[in-house]
Structure formats: structure tokens, C-alpha cells
Enzyme design. Structure first.
Site, short mmCIF file in Angstrom:
data_model
loop_
_atom_site.label_atom_id
_atom_site.label_comp_id
_atom_site.label_asym_id
_atom_site.label_seq_id
_atom_site.Cartn_x
_atom_site.Cartn_y
_atom_site.Cartn_z
N SER A 292 -29.38 27.59 9.27
CA SER A 292 -28.76 28.10 8.03
C SER A 292 -29.49 29.34 7.52
O SER A 292 -30.11 29.31 6.47
CB SER A 292 -28.68 27.01 6.96
OG SER A 292 -29.89 26.30 6.79
N PRO B 133 -35.35 28.80 14.33
CA PRO B 133 -35.30 27.90 15.47
C PRO B 133 -36.72 27.55 15.92
O PRO B 133 -37.61 28.41 15.89
CB PRO B 133 -34.59 28.73 16.56
CG PRO B 133 -33.84 29.79 15.83
CD PRO B 133 -34.60 30.07 14.57
N1 LIG Z 1 -46.53 20.52 13.26
C1 LIG Z 1 -45.35 20.52 13.84
N2 LIG Z 1 -44.23 20.25 13.13
C2 LIG Z 1 -43.00 20.25 13.76
N3 LIG Z 1 -42.81 20.51 15.07
C3 LIG Z 1 -43.89 20.77 15.83
C4 LIG Z 1 -45.20 20.80 15.25
N4 LIG Z 1 -46.08 21.10 16.22
C5 LIG Z 1 -45.39 21.25 17.35
N5 LIG Z 1 -44.07 21.06 17.14
C6 LIG Z 1 -43.05 21.12 18.20
O1 LIG Z 1 -42.22 22.23 17.88
C7 LIG Z 1 -40.90 21.97 18.37
C8 LIG Z 1 -39.93 22.13 17.22
O2 LIG Z 1 -38.64 21.97 17.72
P1 LIG Z 1 -37.41 21.44 16.88
O3 LIG Z 1 -36.30 21.25 17.86
O4 LIG Z 1 -37.81 20.32 16.01
O5 LIG Z 1 -37.15 22.71 15.96
P2 LIG Z 1 -35.83 23.08 15.14
O6 LIG Z 1 -36.33 23.75 13.90
O7 LIG Z 1 -34.97 21.90 15.00
O8 LIG Z 1 -35.16 24.16 16.09
P3 LIG Z 1 -33.60 24.51 16.30
O9 LIG Z 1 -33.15 25.29 15.12
O10 LIG Z 1 -33.60 25.30 17.56
O11 LIG Z 1 -32.85 23.21 16.46
C9 LIG Z 1 -40.90 20.56 18.94
O12 LIG Z 1 -41.06 20.63 20.34
C10 LIG Z 1 -42.12 19.93 18.27
O13 LIG Z 1 -42.67 18.89 19.05
#
Ligand SMILES: Nc1ncnc2c1ncn2[C@@H]1O[C@H](COP(=O)(O)OP(=O)(O)OP(=O)(O)O)[C@@H](O)[C@H]1O
Ligand SMILES: [Mg+2]
Length: 212
Positions: A111, A39
Site C-alpha cells: 500500500s 516489500p
Molecule cells: N526483524 C525482522 N522482522 C521481520 N522480518 C525479518 C526480520 N529479520 C529478517 N526478516 C526476514 O525478512 C523477510 C521479510 O519478508 P516478508 O515476506 O515478511 O516481507 P513483506 O513486507 O511481507 O514483503 P512483501 O511486500 O513482498 O510481501 C522474511 O524472510 C523474514 O524472515
């Protein structure tokens, strides 16, 4: 009450319009881009940014995002290992429909279990499946925590939270690894795009990238 018994009185109706015909109409092949990772590792952020880029290239896409799917199709499921497996089984069946529709489908799901990811791959077909591992140290994910769920999980307010109270099994042989604590979102998107563009190319058609 709904009984979960298989009904044998069902016969497949063969469609007149095939996946191949739809792919020709769309001007590209269909494909699954499966984003896995802890996450807050960036799956949704990167998947949606990539989808916008593909849209601009006139590629037909849809993004299936973990949280959104749990609002509807899988709103009856929790986060135990069994329910996570059922969640992904349903998603895999939805993906099959999208593939048949000629769509590039981006899937952002934690996953965490290898066997569940393998099962999805088996259901949708190895040749359709690109596994993208959003790799990020859990300490960085905890600092990002845009939904505040790590904090809640650490206080015990959320059970079975991956990275805190439930395990994450790293992919052994993903097609792509994105170190999201090192790459910008734009760099991650470009890396995926370069990998994927040839895979969706129809023989004899110009690359969608050539149009920009
Ligand atoms: N280099 C980066 N790449 C991706 N996200 C980044 C990066 N730097 C900062 N972030 C921030 O990290 C957070 C990632 O959150 P995101 O909801 O995309 O994660 P996720 O893997 O989908 O989590 P979840 O499994 O909870 O849905 C966002 O707020 C994003 O702006
Ligand atoms: Mg997400």
C-alpha cells in the site's frame, strides 16, 4: 461481457445478528491492523506471527495478505497506480465484512500511496483502523528479498516494483512504527500486542492476555 454499471434495484436487508452481538459472542471487539511498508520490510512475517499469538489468546482473526489476495479476488489486477487503488478498494470492502463478523483482521499490503491508505481508512472507519508502519531501509529489504523480486525488478524483469521503479510514500502519522531492521520479529509482535489488546477489550470482560 460484464458491464460495470451500478444496479439501482438493490435493497439492503437488515441482519438480525449485529456486529455488536458477534463481538459479545467472540469475547472481543473487531479491529483492522493495517501493515504497510516496502516489500520485504516484514509485514507478512510479523502479521502471521502476531496472528498465531492472538489465536493462542483465543482471539478470532484473519490475515489478508497481498500476494494471496492477488491469487483470487484481485487476480485480474496489475500494479499500475489505478489497479493498486482498485485492489485496495476491494480489500477495504472485504475488511468491512470481517469487521461486521467480529473478527480482528490483519492486513499485509505494501500500500505505497498515502491517498489509497486514507481511502481504506475512510471506507472501514477511522475508529476501526490501526496503521502499522514496518519501517526498514530499502538496502536491508533488498538484502532480505525472500521472493527475489528486488533482483528481478532491478534487471527490469518486473515493472512498477515499489522501492525500485515505483515510489513508496511513508505514513505521516502511523499508530505504530516498527523498525524491523532493529527489532526482532518477537519484539515487533509484542509491541503490537501491547498496543492492541486494550482496543479489542469488551467492557467488563477480562483481557485475553490475562488468560495466559
Ligand atoms: N526483524 C525482522 N522482522 C521481520 N522480518 C525479518 C526480520 N529479520 C529478517 N526478516 C526476514 O525478512 C523477510 C521479510 O519478508 P516478508 O515476506 O515478511 O516481507 P513483506 O513486507 O511481507 O514483503 P512483501 O511486500 O513482498 O510481501 C522474511 O524472510 C523474514 O524472515
Ligand atoms: Mg508480504
Amino acid at each position: 461481457m460484464i458491464t460495470r454499471q451500478r444496479n439501482n434495484n438493490v435493497v439492503w436487508h437488515r441482519p438480525l445478528v449485529t456486529r455488536q452481538m458477534r463481538e459479545v459472542l467472540n469475547g472481543h471487539k473487531s479491529l483492522v491492523l493495517w501493515f504497510t511498508g516496502l516489500p520485504s520490510s516484514g509485514k507478512s512475517t510479523i502479521a502471521h506471527a502476531l496472528e498465531k499469538k492472538l489465536y493462542d489468546l483465543k482471539v478470532r482473526t484473519y490475515t489478508l495478505d497481498g500476494d494471496n489476495i492477488r491469487h483470487g479476488l484481485c487476480s485480474d489486477l496489475g500494479f499500475s497506480p489505478e489497479e493498486r487503488a482498485e485492489n485496495l478498494r476491494r480489500i477495504a470492502e472485504v475488511i468491512k465484512l470481517f469487521l461486521d463478523a467480529g473478527i480482528v483482521v490483519l492486513c499485509a499490503f505494501v500500500s505505497p500511496y498515502k491517498k489509497d491508505r486514507e481511502k481504506v481508512k475512510k471506507i472501514v472507519g477511522n475508529e476501526n483502523f490501526v496503521e502499522i508502519y514496518c519501517r526498514c531501509p530499502v538496502e536491508v529489504c533488498k538484502k532480505r528479498d525472500p521472493k527475489g523480486f528486488y533482483e528481478k525488478a532491478e534487471k527490469g524483469e518486473i515493472k512498477n516494483y515499489t522501492g525500485v521503479s515505483a515510489p513508496y510514500e511513508e505514513p505521516e502519522n502511523p499508530d505504530l512504527i516498527l523498525d524491523t531492521h532493529l527489532l526482532t520479529v518477537e519484539e515487533s509482535v509484542e509491541k503490537i500486542l501491547n498496543f492492541v489488546i486494550d482496543k479489542i477489550l469488551l467492557k467488563g470482560e477480562p483481557s485475553p492476555k490475562a488468560s495466559v
